[in-house]
Design a protein around this motif. Structure first.
Motif, PDB file in Angstrom:
ATOM      1  N   LEU A 267       4.419   9.671 -21.266  1.00 29.76           N
ATOM      2  CA  LEU A 267       5.400   8.646 -21.496  1.00 29.76           C
ATOM      3  C   LEU A 267       5.766   7.482 -20.444  1.00 29.76           C
ATOM      4  O   LEU A 267       6.371   6.578 -20.749  1.00 29.76           O
ATOM      5  N   LYS A 268       5.520   7.984 -19.338  1.00 27.84           N
ATOM      6  CA  LYS A 268       5.853   7.192 -18.119  1.00 27.84           C
ATOM      7  C   LYS A 268       4.777   6.376 -17.910  1.00 27.84           C
ATOM      8  O   LYS A 268       4.751   4.980 -17.616  1.00 27.84           O
ATOM      9  N   PHE A 269       3.573   6.956 -17.844  1.00 33.22           N
ATOM     10  CA  PHE A 269       2.274   6.029 -17.348  1.00 33.22           C
ATOM     11  C   PHE A 269       1.300   6.873 -18.400  1.00 33.22           C
ATOM     12  O   PHE A 269       0.760   7.787 -18.043  1.00 33.22           O
ATOM     13  N   ARG A 270       0.575   6.002 -19.244  1.00 30.98           N
ATOM     14  CA  ARG A 270      -0.507   6.324 -20.043  1.00 30.98           C
ATOM     15  C   ARG A 270      -1.833   6.376 -19.418  1.00 30.98           C
ATOM     16  O   ARG A 270      -2.003   5.799 -18.500  1.00 30.98           O
ATOM     17  N   LYS A 271      -2.456   7.358 -19.734  1.00 35.33           N
ATOM     18  CA  LYS A 271      -3.927   7.712 -19.302  1.00 35.33           C
ATOM     19  C   LYS A 271      -4.729   6.224 -19.297  1.00 35.33           C
ATOM     20  O   LYS A 271      -5.630   6.015 -18.456  1.00 35.33           O
ATOM     21  N   SER A 272      -4.653   5.666 -20.435  1.00 41.84           N
ATOM     22  CA  SER A 272      -5.409   4.649 -20.884  1.00 41.84           C
ATOM     23  C   SER A 272      -4.981   3.455 -19.970  1.00 41.84           C
ATOM     24  O   SER A 272      -5.546   2.232 -20.030  1.00 41.84           O
ATOM     25  N   TRP A 273      -3.839   3.258 -19.298  1.00 42.40           N
ATOM     26  CA  TRP A 273      -3.263   2.111 -18.540  1.00 42.40           C
ATOM     27  C   TRP A 273      -3.830   2.016 -17.235  1.00 42.40           C
ATOM     28  O   TRP A 273      -3.816   1.096 -16.593  1.00 42.40           O
ATOM     29  N   GLY A 274      -4.575   2.988 -16.757  1.00 42.88           N
ATOM     30  CA  GLY A 274      -5.293   3.029 -15.100  1.00 42.88           C
ATOM     31  C   GLY A 274      -5.979   1.700 -15.028  1.00 42.88           C
ATOM     32  O   GLY A 274      -5.500   0.973 -13.974  1.00 42.88           O
TER      33      GLY A 274
ATOM     34  N   PHE B  47       0.920  -1.207  -0.209  1.00 44.70           N
ATOM     35  CA  PHE B  47      -0.059   0.034  -0.044  1.00 44.70           C
ATOM     36  C   PHE B  47       0.748   1.168   0.020  1.00 44.70           C
ATOM     37  O   PHE B  47       0.596   2.382  -0.925  1.00 44.70           O
ATOM     38  N   GLN B  48       1.770   1.261   0.869  1.00 49.11           N
ATOM     39  CA  GLN B  48       2.671   2.434   0.852  1.00 49.11           C
ATOM     40  C   GLN B  48       3.424   2.647  -0.339  1.00 49.11           C
ATOM     41  O   GLN B  48       3.601   3.859  -0.798  1.00 49.11           O
ATOM     42  N   GLY B  49       4.141   1.419  -0.747  1.00 47.01           N
ATOM     43  CA  GLY B  49       4.959   1.810  -2.033  1.00 47.01           C
ATOM     44  C   GLY B  49       4.142   2.011  -3.125  1.00 47.01           C
ATOM     45  O   GLY B  49       4.571   2.934  -4.117  1.00 47.01           O
ATOM     46  N   GLY B  50       2.885   1.780  -3.491  1.00 50.59           N
ATOM     47  CA  GLY B  50       1.981   1.888  -4.320  1.00 50.59           C
ATOM     48  C   GLY B  50       1.715   3.489  -4.160  1.00 50.59           C
ATOM     49  O   GLY B  50       1.687   4.076  -5.355  1.00 50.59           O
ATOM     50  N   ALA B  51       1.366   3.951  -3.249  1.00 54.68           N
ATOM     51  CA  ALA B  51       1.070   5.291  -3.058  1.00 54.68           C
ATOM     52  C   ALA B  51       2.217   6.488  -3.296  1.00 54.68           C
ATOM     53  O   ALA B  51       2.225   7.192  -3.942  1.00 54.68           O
ATOM     54  N   MET B  52       3.435   5.768  -3.013  1.00 57.87           N
ATOM     55  CA  MET B  52       4.676   6.687  -3.389  1.00 57.87           C
ATOM     56  C   MET B  52       4.808   6.360  -4.795  1.00 57.87           C
ATOM     57  O   MET B  52       5.288   7.512  -5.513  1.00 57.87           O
ATOM     58  N   LEU B  53       4.580   5.291  -5.674  1.00 52.82           N
ATOM     59  CA  LEU B  53       4.745   5.404  -7.193  1.00 52.82           C
ATOM     60  C   LEU B  53       3.862   6.002  -7.725  1.00 52.82           C
ATOM     61  O   LEU B  53       4.011   7.096  -8.666  1.00 52.82           O
ATOM     62  N   ALA B  54       2.379   6.199  -7.214  1.00 50.89           N
ATOM     63  CA  ALA B  54       1.727   7.240  -7.739  1.00 50.89           C
ATOM     64  C   ALA B  54       1.790   8.599  -7.531  1.00 50.89           C
ATOM     65  O   ALA B  54       1.793   9.482  -8.371  1.00 50.89           O
ATOM     66  N   ALA B  55       2.456   8.918  -6.228  1.00 52.59           N
ATOM     67  CA  ALA B  55       2.947  10.224  -6.021  1.00 52.59           C
ATOM     68  C   ALA B  55       4.097  10.498  -6.912  1.00 52.59           C
ATOM     69  O   ALA B  55       3.878  11.989  -7.404  1.00 52.59           O
ATOM     70  N   SER B  56       4.981   9.606  -7.278  1.00 55.76           N
ATOM     71  CA  SER B  56       5.870  10.179  -8.288  1.00 55.76           C
ATOM     72  C   SER B  56       5.375  10.495  -9.741  1.00 55.76           C
ATOM     73  O   SER B  56       5.630  11.559 -10.311  1.00 55.76           O
ATOM     74  N   ILE B  57       4.372   9.960 -10.329  1.00 59.34           N
ATOM     75  CA  ILE B  57       3.848   9.993 -11.253  1.00 59.34           C
ATOM     76  C   ILE B  57       2.968  11.072 -11.486  1.00 59.34           C
ATOM     77  O   ILE B  57       2.893  12.023 -12.343  1.00 59.34           O
ATOM     78  N   LEU B  58       2.177  11.416 -10.250  1.00 57.76           N
ATOM     79  CA  LEU B  58       1.274  12.516 -10.390  1.00 57.76           C
ATOM     80  C   LEU B  58       2.165  13.961 -10.187  1.00 57.76           C
ATOM     81  O   LEU B  58       1.721  14.721 -10.746  1.00 57.76           O
ATOM     82  N   MET B  59       3.381  13.723  -9.552  1.00 57.08           N
ATOM     83  CA  MET B  59       4.375  14.779  -9.476  1.00 57.08           C
ATOM     84  C   MET B  59       4.563  15.284 -11.191  1.00 57.08           C
ATOM     85  O   MET B  59       4.582  16.748 -11.601  1.00 57.08           O
ATOM     86  N   LEU B  60       5.029  14.334 -12.018  1.00 61.09           N
ATOM     87  CA  LEU B  60       5.377  14.435 -13.218  1.00 61.09           C
ATOM     88  C   LEU B  60       3.954  15.152 -13.850  1.00 61.09           C
ATOM     89  O   LEU B  60       4.225  16.087 -14.689  1.00 61.09           O
ATOM     90  N   ARG B  61       3.015  14.619 -13.746  1.00 62.28           N
ATOM     91  CA  ARG B  61       1.578  14.989 -14.417  1.00 62.28           C
ATOM     92  C   ARG B  61       1.389  16.547 -14.092  1.00 62.28           C
ATOM     93  O   ARG B  61       1.087  17.480 -14.876  1.00 62.28           O
ATOM     94  N   LEU B  62       1.747  16.924 -12.728  1.00 61.20           N
ATOM     95  CA  LEU B  62       1.608  18.263 -12.249  1.00 61.20           C
ATOM     96  C   LEU B  62       2.735  19.129 -13.148  1.00 61.20           C
ATOM     97  O   LEU B  62       2.347  20.470 -13.337  1.00 61.20           O
TER      98      LEU B  62
ATOM     99  N   VAL C  91       5.332  18.675 -15.765  1.00 59.87           N
ATOM    100  CA  VAL C  91       5.855  18.630 -17.028  1.00 59.87           C
ATOM    101  C   VAL C  91       4.494  18.406 -17.967  1.00 59.87           C
ATOM    102  O   VAL C  91       4.721  18.663 -19.157  1.00 59.87           O
ATOM    103  N   GLY C  92       3.182  18.254 -17.278  1.00 57.69           N
ATOM    104  CA  GLY C  92       2.117  18.181 -18.325  1.00 57.69           C
ATOM    105  C   GLY C  92       1.927  16.982 -18.719  1.00 57.69           C
ATOM    106  O   GLY C  92       2.442  15.879 -18.526  1.00 57.69           O
ATOM    107  N   ALA C  93       0.494  16.810 -18.780  1.00 55.45           N
ATOM    108  CA  ALA C  93      -0.128  15.434 -19.063  1.00 55.45           C
ATOM    109  C   ALA C  93       0.483  14.727 -20.469  1.00 55.45           C
ATOM    110  O   ALA C  93       0.709  13.503 -20.209  1.00 55.45           O
ATOM    111  N   GLU C  94       0.851  15.531 -21.365  1.00 55.27           N
ATOM    112  CA  GLU C  94       1.416  14.856 -22.545  1.00 55.27           C
ATOM    113  C   GLU C  94       2.566  14.043 -22.312  1.00 55.27           C
ATOM    114  O   GLU C  94       2.767  12.977 -22.649  1.00 55.27           O
ATOM    115  N   ARG C  95       3.540  15.070 -21.858  1.00 59.10           N
ATOM    116  CA  ARG C  95       4.907  14.275 -21.667  1.00 59.10           C
ATOM    117  C   ARG C  95       4.976  13.308 -20.566  1.00 59.10           C
ATOM    118  O   ARG C  95       5.806  12.460 -20.640  1.00 59.10           O
ATOM    119  N   SER C  96       4.122  13.532 -19.361  1.00 59.55           N
ATOM    120  CA  SER C  96       4.094  12.504 -18.267  1.00 59.55           C
ATOM    121  C   SER C  96       3.490  11.228 -19.141  1.00 59.55           C
ATOM    122  O   SER C  96       3.375  10.130 -18.430  1.00 59.55           O
TER     123      SER C  96
END
Lengths: 97, 123, 146
Positions: free
Chosen positions: C64-71, C40-55, C57-62
């Protein structure tokens, strides 16, 4: 309406204060959830977990063992709840193209 | 005796106060986002209560330490509330997301999040 | 938010920090047996890193790390790993999530339990990460989002 809710809040606060007087003190090692045996003589889960966690799963972290081994089915339910919440967000907000 | 009772129970009173703050937010605020924030404060107080109940005097975190000898329950705090709250925190984040999704769809349809205006427009 | 209004310091700092946050999240997930941590903790941290990139560098370039359709698919995969471990032990003669029936040879009963815990921690972390990112993506989608 606001007055009624304030009165209800005060009454509920008084009920909470009354109920907290029946709780064991903070950090009391003899609290009902910390004992080896409950008042009727049945074994208490927490003491059993602490005693047997490392022997049962070769892992020193008791919380992990309880989460994934003793209560694995519960954790499966929680994961399904999280997944369902994500699905519900998608279904509510994504517009179909 | 009296001092001991206050020292052992003041934590519960503070947590009850936090719970009442959350309940006040849910009952008295007219904005739906503020109601959701109140619900989050309420959940946080419940989580704090469980963590407070788990604590034990002269005990350490529930990770078995070889230097403490055999796994004696007197040496480790109660692991069960920690386990339950670990999942409850993540679930509360996810359900808050669902709440925000519902608020967004309400705002898209009615153009407001104020309760009184919303009730008028729903008629 | 247009990309011209973004701060280069924020972009550089978050791009530098994100791999380290992900590395530490993997440590938290796989070290959860021996110290504080877990899925649970590790998953929340992974999500935090991806959300930091989303906020930053923007949705389009982030993406590349995790696509919107992959959720949804990755979240379902995580839950499937969890439930699949349970079903595997069920097929091999044990009860649901009874890890010492897992088909790993030369492991003692306690070590098999440890391996089973590791499997379902990975599943839980995948599900939590994907769902938290998916909730953010769904909320930011639409006329008001980017």
């Amino acid at each position: 309406m606001r007055k009624i809710s304030l009165i209800a809040l005060v009454l509920f606060g008084a009920l909470l204060l009354y109920a907290s007087s029946g709780l064991p003190g903070h950090g009391d090692p003899d609290g009902p959830s910390h004992r080896e045996r409950s008042r009727v003589g049945s074994p208490v889960a927490a003491a059993h977990y602490i005693r047997h966690a490392q022997g049962d799963a070769a892992s020193p972290n008791i919380v992990t063992v309880v989460l994934a081994d003793y209560r694995g089915f519960d954790t499966l339910g929680e994961t399904i709840v999280v997944l369902t919440a994500g699905l519900v967000c998608t279904l509510i907000l994504r517009r179909s193209p | 005796m009296e001092i001991e009772f206050i020292a052992g129970h003041n934590l519960y009173w503070i947590i009850s106060l936090l719970l009442l703050v959350g309940l006040y937010g849910m009952l008295a605020k007219r904005n739906l986002v503020k109601k959701l924030v109140g619900m989050n404060i309420f959940q946080t107080s419940i989580i704090l209560f469980y963590i407070a109940v788990a604590s034990k005097r002269n005990a350490t975190v529930p990770v078995i330490d070889a230097t403490l000898g055999s796994a004696d329950p007197a040496h480790y705090i109660n692991p069960l509330p920690h386990t339950l709250m670990l999942t409850a925190i993540v679930v509360s984040v996810a359900t808050t997301g669902v709440g925000f999704a519902l608020l967004i769809s309400i705002f898209r349809r009615y153009g407001t999040l104020d309760e009184d205006t919303l009730l008028k427009r729903m008629r | 938010m247009t990309s011209s209004s973004r701060n280069p310091i924020l972009i550089t700092a978050s791009r530098l920090l994100a791999p380290f946050i992900q590395l530490f999240a993997l440590y938290v997930i796989f070290h959860g047996h021996f110290g504080p941590g877990g899925g649970f903790q590790g998953g929340a941290m992974l999500a935090a890193s991806i959300l930091m990139l989303r906020l930053s560098v923007g949705a389009e370039r982030s993406e590349l790390k995790f696509r919107k359709s992959w959720g949804t698919p990755v979240g379902a995969l995580g839950a499937l790993i969890f439930a699949g471990t349970g079903l595997l032990t069920l097929l091999l003669g044990g009860r649901f999530l009874e890890y010492h029936y897992l088909p790993f040879p030369d492991l003692s009963r306690a070590d098999l339990h440890s391996a089973g815990i590791l499997l379902i921690e990975v599943g839980v972390s995948l599900a939590v990460m994907a769902v938290l990112v998916a909730i953010y993506d769904d909320i930011m989608e639409g006329p008001g989002g980017n």
